[in-house]
Design an enzyme around this catalytic site. Structure first.
Site, short mmCIF file in Angstrom:
data_model
loop_
_atom_site.label_atom_id
_atom_site.label_comp_id
_atom_site.label_asym_id
_atom_site.label_seq_id
_atom_site.Cartn_x
_atom_site.Cartn_y
_atom_site.Cartn_z
N HIS A 9 4.17 -8.38 -23.82
CA HIS A 9 4.04 -8.94 -22.47
C HIS A 9 3.88 -7.83 -21.44
O HIS A 9 4.29 -6.69 -21.65
CB HIS A 9 5.25 -9.82 -22.12
CG HIS A 9 6.56 -9.07 -22.11
ND1 HIS A 9 6.95 -8.27 -21.06
CD2 HIS A 9 7.54 -9.01 -23.02
CE1 HIS A 9 8.12 -7.74 -21.33
NE2 HIS A 9 8.52 -8.18 -22.53
N GLU A 85 12.26 -12.37 -28.25
CA GLU A 85 13.04 -11.16 -28.51
C GLU A 85 14.46 -11.63 -28.81
O GLU A 85 14.81 -12.78 -28.58
CB GLU A 85 13.00 -10.25 -27.28
CG GLU A 85 11.60 -9.73 -27.01
CD GLU A 85 11.50 -8.87 -25.77
OE1 GLU A 85 12.38 -8.00 -25.59
OE2 GLU A 85 10.56 -9.06 -25.01
#
Length: 154
Positions: A9, A85
């Site tokens: 990202h 994550e």
């Protein structure tokens, strides 16, 4: 032949504030939005059949901006919680210096960031052991997300 393009990202608000983030989500900064658009331009001409992202705002925004810059806005983004994550528990959104100090202290001190990357099972165990929220994930849950949520990954 199948090709995979794996993209991290773009920069987020928490990244810019030097904060740890796993499940703590924050939007992309203007720099992060530009990073995603730049990647989209570099991937121009690639025919994407599928796009997968975690369900986190930062990942979805990045994928949307890449597709937009690539001219492929119609490709659906498949959001999957297994691509998140890991949850850092009470260390979520903590200042990175404090995060590093705590983790190295829990592990017995004196390890560099590069060394810590070689000790991810130990870090996960330390975060789990010292978590006050009950949300930090074990390394087993991180390594084998299907084992922890009942979903099969083929």
């Amino acid at each position: 032949m199948v090709r995979f393009y794996i993209v991290r990202h773009g920069q987020t608000l928490l990244n810019s504030l030097d904060r740890a983030q796993g499940w703590a989500d924050s939007p992309l900064t203007e720099a992060g939005r530009q990073m995603a658009a730049d990647i989209g331009h570099k991937l121009k001409g690639i025919g994407f059949d599928a796009v997968y992202a975690s369900d986190m705002l930062r990942a979805v925004q990045t994928a949307e901006l890449i597709l937009e810059a690539n001219g492929k806005e119609g490709v659906p983004i498949k959001k999957d919680v297994r691509l998140r994550e890991w949850c850092l528990g009470s260390m979520e959104a903590e200042n990175n210096a404090v995060f590093m100090r705590n983790v190295t202290g829990w592990l017995g001190g004196g390890t560099s960031f590069a060394e810590l990357n070689q000790r991810l099972p130990d870090i996960a165990a330390a975060l789990y052991e010292h978590d006050a929220t009950g949300m930090a994930e074990t390394f087993q849950a991180i390594k084998y997300p299907a084992a922890s949520n009942g979903v099969s990954i083929l």
